[in-house]
Design an enzyme around this catalytic site. Structure first.
Site, PDB file in Angstrom:
ATOM      1  N   ASP A 250       0.834  -1.208   0.000  1.00  0.00           N
ATOM      2  CA  ASP A 250       0.000   0.000   0.000  1.00  0.00           C
ATOM      3  C   ASP A 250       0.869   1.258   0.000  1.00  0.00           C
ATOM      4  OD1 ASP A 250      -2.374   1.357  -0.060  1.00  0.00           O
ATOM      5  OD2 ASP A 250      -2.817   1.135   2.077  1.00  0.00           O
TER       6      ASP A 250
ATOM      7  N   LEU B 135      10.474 -21.081  -4.293  1.00  0.00           N
ATOM      8  CA  LEU B 135       9.570 -20.073  -3.744  1.00  0.00           C
ATOM      9  C   LEU B 135       8.263 -20.128  -4.517  1.00  0.00           C
ATOM     10  CD1 LEU B 135       8.943 -17.401  -2.118  1.00  0.00           C
ATOM     11  CD2 LEU B 135       9.993 -16.156  -4.002  1.00  0.00           C
TER      12      LEU B 135
ATOM     13  N   HIS C 139       2.913   3.260  -8.807  1.00  0.00           N
ATOM     14  CA  HIS C 139       2.786   1.815  -9.073  1.00  0.00           C
ATOM     15  C   HIS C 139       4.037   1.313  -9.794  1.00  0.00           C
ATOM     16  CE1 HIS C 139      -1.207   2.131  -7.606  1.00  0.00           C
ATOM     17  NE2 HIS C 139      -1.709   2.737  -8.664  1.00  0.00           N
TER      18      HIS C 139
HETATM   19  C1  IPE Z   1      -5.507  -2.887  -0.481  1.00  0.00           C
HETATM   20  O1  IPE Z   1      -5.111  -1.567  -0.653  1.00  0.00           O
HETATM   21  C2  IPE Z   1      -5.505  -3.602  -1.807  1.00  0.00           C
HETATM   22  C3  IPE Z   1      -4.178  -3.873  -2.371  1.00  0.00           C
HETATM   23  C4  IPE Z   1      -3.039  -3.661  -1.758  1.00  0.00           C
HETATM   24  C5  IPE Z   1      -4.178  -4.434  -3.693  1.00  0.00           C
HETATM   25  P1  IPE Z   1      -6.189  -0.416  -0.847  1.00  0.00           P
HETATM   26  O2  IPE Z   1      -5.405   0.853  -0.946  1.00  0.00           O
HETATM   27  O3  IPE Z   1      -7.099  -0.722  -1.969  1.00  0.00           O
HETATM   28  O4  IPE Z   1      -7.007  -0.493   0.511  1.00  0.00           O
HETATM   29  P2  IPE Z   1      -7.902   0.590   1.272  1.00  0.00           P
HETATM   30  O5  IPE Z   1      -8.862   1.146   0.258  1.00  0.00           O
HETATM   31  O6  IPE Z   1      -6.963   1.640   1.794  1.00  0.00           O
HETATM   32  O7  IPE Z   1      -8.547  -0.171   2.379  1.00  0.00           O
HETATM   33  C1  IPE Z   2      -1.262   0.140  -3.463  1.00  0.00           C
HETATM   34  O1  IPE Z   2      -1.087   1.519  -3.486  1.00  0.00           O
HETATM   35  C2  IPE Z   2      -1.486  -0.449  -4.833  1.00  0.00           C
HETATM   36  C3  IPE Z   2      -2.845  -0.931  -5.074  1.00  0.00           C
HETATM   37  C4  IPE Z   2      -3.818  -0.934  -4.215  1.00  0.00           C
HETATM   38  C5  IPE Z   2      -3.134  -1.424  -6.410  1.00  0.00           C
HETATM   39  P1  IPE Z   2      -2.328   2.510  -3.518  1.00  0.00           P
HETATM   40  O2  IPE Z   2      -2.615   2.850  -4.939  1.00  0.00           O
HETATM   41  O3  IPE Z   2      -3.466   2.000  -2.734  1.00  0.00           O
HETATM   42  O4  IPE Z   2      -1.692   3.777  -2.798  1.00  0.00           O
HETATM   43  P2  IPE Z   2      -2.449   4.810  -1.854  1.00  0.00           P
HETATM   44  O5  IPE Z   2      -3.077   4.036  -0.747  1.00  0.00           O
HETATM   45  O6  IPE Z   2      -3.463   5.510  -2.709  1.00  0.00           O
HETATM   46  O7  IPE Z   2      -1.366   5.719  -1.380  1.00  0.00           O
HETATM   47 MG    MG Z   3      -4.057   2.255  -0.810  1.00  0.00          MG
END
Ligand code: IPE
Ligand code: IPE
Ligand code: MG
Length: 252
Positions: free
Chosen positions: A34, A145, A51
C-alpha cells in the site's frame, strides 16, 4: 565461522539475518502493498508512477524471500474493490502487472519461483489471464519459492466462491468441516500466512485472506510500498520472531 551472505542484502544486513533464528522464519509471508499513490503524490507525480516505482520493491521481495528461504510469498496486487478506481488507473495497473510478469518470467523461472494467481478470473482481461496461465505452466515444477499474485482478489469473494463450489458439489451442510472450506479455497495447498505485512501505516486487512490469515501475525510500517526494503523487512521479521503465537491457548 564465515558469515553467510544473502542475495539482495548488504553485509551488515546479512549479519543481522545471521543472528536470527532462521528455522522459525515465517513459512508464508503475505503482503498488503500500500501507499504507491501517496508516494507519487508526495513527489508531485501521477499516481501511476507510484505503481511503477513499486515494481522495484516487488523485485526486492522476491529476491529477499528466495534467499532467506521463505517458501511462500503472496502479494496483494489488485483487490475486487480496486475496480472502483478511475478507469485509467485500473488500465495502467493491469498493463503494468501483465508487462512485468512477461518481463520477469524467465528470471523467476531460473530462480526456481513458482508463479501463481490468487483470485477470481472473471473480469480480468484475457491477455492478463493468458499471461498468468503461461507463467503458471512454465514454472509449475519450481519449488524454491511459491509466489502468488492476488489479483482481482478479496477474502469475501473467495469465501463466497468456496461456498458456491461446495454447494454445487452437493456437499451436505450438516457434515461440513473447516477442512472442507479450506479445500475449496483458490489455492488450498498453500499453508496459511504466518505474517501479514502492510505498508503505508494502515492497520486494516482490506478484505485480504480473511479465512487463511485467521491466526497470522500482523505488522505495519509507515513506509510507502516503493520505499520498502531490507531495513523494513528485517524489522518485521525480528518483531515476528519476538512474538508468542498462542492460537487461543496458554504458554507455560
Ligand atoms: C488494499 O489496498 C488492496 C491492495 C493492496 C491491492 P487499498 O489501498 O485498496 O485499501 P484501502 O482502500 O486503503 O482499504
Ligand atoms: C497500493 O497503493 C497499490 C494498489 C492498491 C493497487 P495505492 O494505490 O493503494 O496507494 P495509496 O493508498 O493511494 O497511497
Ligand atoms: Mg491504498
Amino acid at each position: 565461522m564465515a558469515e553467510l551472505e544473502y542475495d539482495g542484502f548488504t553485509p551488515e544486513e546479512a549479519a543481522v539475518i545471521n543472528r536470527l533464528d532462521r528455522s522459525r522464519l515465517p513459512r508464508h509471508l503475505a503482503v498488503i502493498m500500500d501507499g504507491n499513490g501517496r508516494w507519487a503524490t508526495q513527489r508531485s507525480l501521477p499516481r501511476v508512477l507510484g505503481h511503477h516505482a513499486g515494481v522495484e520493491t516487488v523485485r526486492f521481495m522476491i529476491t529477499a524471500c528466495h534467499s532467506l528461504g521463505i517458501p511462500y510469498l503472496t502479494l496483494y496486487s489488485f483487490s475486487t474493490e480496486n475496480w472502483k478506481r478511475p478507469e485509467a488507473e485500473v488500465q495502467a495497473l493491469m498493463a503494468l502487472i501483465e508487462g512485468q510478469l512477461r518481463n520477469e518470467l524467465v528470471t523467476m523461472d531460473r530462480k526456481g519461483v513458482y508463479v501463481r494467481h490468487l483470485g477470481r478470473r472473471e473480469g480480468l482481461p484475457d491477455s492478463l489471464l493468458q499471461t498468468l496461465d503461461d507463467c503458471e505452466a512454465q514454472t509449475r515444477h519450481n519449488t524454491a519459492l511459491t509466489l502468488s499474485f492476488a489479483i482481482n482478489y478479496s477474502g469475501r469473494a473467495e469465501l463466497l466462491d468456496a461456498v458456491k463450489r461446495l454447494a454445487r458439489a452437493g456437499h451436505d451442510a450438516a457434515s461440513l468441516t473447516e477442512e472442507d472450506i479450506t479445500g475449496a479455497m483458490y489455492l488450498p495447498a498453500h499453508p496459511d500466512p504466518d505474517l501479514v505485512i502492510r505498508t503505508a501505516g494502515e492497520m486494516r486487512m482490506s478484505n485480504f485472506m480473511l479465512w487463511e490469515a485467521a491466526y497470522a501475525e500482523f505488522w505495519s510500517t509507515p513506509a510507502f510500498w516503493p520505499e520498502f526494503r531490507a531495513p523494513q523487512l528485517l524489522a518485521a521479521l525480528e518483531e515476528y520472531l519476538r512474538r508468542t503465537r498462542k492460537y487461543g491457548g496458554v504458554t507455560s
